[in-house]
Design an enzyme around this catalytic site. Sequence first.
Site, PDB file in Angstrom:
ATOM      1  N   THR A 133     -25.476 -19.992  50.656  1.00  0.00           N
ATOM      2  CA  THR A 133     -24.755 -19.953  49.389  1.00  0.00           C
ATOM      3  C   THR A 133     -25.229 -21.039  48.439  1.00  0.00           C
ATOM      4  OG1 THR A 133     -22.550 -20.313  48.411  1.00  0.00           O
ATOM      5  CG2 THR A 133     -22.979 -21.373  50.508  1.00  0.00           C
ATOM      6  N   ASP A 134     -25.066 -20.793  47.133  1.00  0.00           N
ATOM      7  CA  ASP A 134     -25.386 -21.820  46.141  1.00  0.00           C
ATOM      8  C   ASP A 134     -24.424 -23.008  46.201  1.00  0.00           C
ATOM      9  OD1 ASP A 134     -23.118 -20.549  45.083  1.00  0.00           O
ATOM     10  OD2 ASP A 134     -24.078 -19.951  43.208  1.00  0.00           O
ATOM     11  N   GLU A 135     -23.284 -22.840  46.862  1.00  0.00           N
ATOM     12  CA  GLU A 135     -22.293 -23.907  46.890  1.00  0.00           C
ATOM     13  C   GLU A 135     -22.764 -25.149  47.640  1.00  0.00           C
ATOM     14  OE1 GLU A 135     -18.156 -22.831  47.398  1.00  0.00           O
ATOM     15  OE2 GLU A 135     -18.665 -20.717  47.135  1.00  0.00           O
ATOM     16  N   TYR A 157     -16.032 -25.951  53.342  1.00  0.00           N
ATOM     17  CA  TYR A 157     -16.816 -24.726  53.509  1.00  0.00           C
ATOM     18  C   TYR A 157     -18.282 -24.959  53.177  1.00  0.00           C
ATOM     19  CZ  TYR A 157     -19.195 -20.547  51.860  1.00  0.00           C
ATOM     20  OH  TYR A 157     -20.148 -19.597  51.625  1.00  0.00           O
ATOM     21  N   LYS A 161     -21.787 -24.923  55.500  1.00  0.00           N
ATOM     22  CA  LYS A 161     -22.949 -24.076  55.233  1.00  0.00           C
ATOM     23  C   LYS A 161     -24.205 -24.928  55.040  1.00  0.00           C
ATOM     24  CE  LYS A 161     -23.379 -20.269  54.890  1.00  0.00           C
ATOM     25  NZ  LYS A 161     -23.758 -19.261  55.935  1.00  0.00           N
TER      26      LYS A 161
END
Length: 333
Positions: A133-135, A157, A161
């Site tokens: 994810t970009d997060e 979260y 990741k």
Amino acid sequence: MRILVTGGAGFIGSEYVRMLLGVPGGDASGVPVEDPAALTVLDKLTYSGNLANLAPVRDDPRLRFVRGDICDTALVDEVVPGHDVIVHFAAESHVDRSITGAAPFVTTNVLGTQTLLDAALRHGISRFVHVSTDEVYGSIDSGSWTEDWPLAPNSPYSASKAGSDLLALSYHRTHGLDVVVTRCSNNYGPYQFPEKVVPLFVTNLLDGGTVPLYGDGGNVRDWLHVHDHCRGVAMVQEKGRAGEVYHIGGGTELTNRQLTERLLAACGAGWDRVVPVTDRKGHDRRYSLDIGKISSELGYAPSIDLDRGLAETVRWYRDNRAWWEPLKTAGPE
């Protein structure tokens, strides 16, 4: 080609399975990977995993479903042999739930990934595609992240990741495992569990309810149709360079307020249905991925523009109450 898809009964994983087995979710464009001779789905069927997501392909003789946890070493050792490729979607992914309880996110996203990587090494898997994810980058005020940008996650979260990304890449550098990592922007489309913003807003509005808008509504996200995301993952699976990271984006950035305006219009509702709520803790202000690498190397470009994609998504939820109404009644475990 024999493919193992973890989390293949979830929102994005099931789209990948339907796409590879010949049931495109949003677009009829060609799938950029060879048809699998066999495809196994490994999914724990937590609240956001749903066998109904695989209903369109359940009679395909190439499909095998295994219910199980990616942290279960013995089970993973039974399932992995005989496959050529692992495409790893399985993850705990809801930011708000990670803030109230981080342990399941660390267990699944970090330890589960490590369990799969070890099995891939033991059993000679030829390619491991790790979907992220970009997060993991945190927040960016201007410009866009490139794949070599430092990781700076702000939620439990996204931290879990980021940890799994680094683990996956370390197995390439340390052991020579053929690993590729993808990082995507915000996905939307059919079969998305109604805790996420687009299906939450759409289903609430279709039921005559209200929708919550965090803070001032100024947080910016890039929106990516799930089918385009899966096309990008397939390109990386087929031709991505080992040890590399590839960004997959949709090319349309909106503030949450702008997204809300579009969803209200699509559902025939007004601003009286919007309820301002206290902003999320550590809420990243803006995400933006540079997709130049995957575009130039692999030929990726998003094919579903946001206006069309949102209209089709709203129509899907309007036409598929039997899918989402039981999920909203039950809610997360």
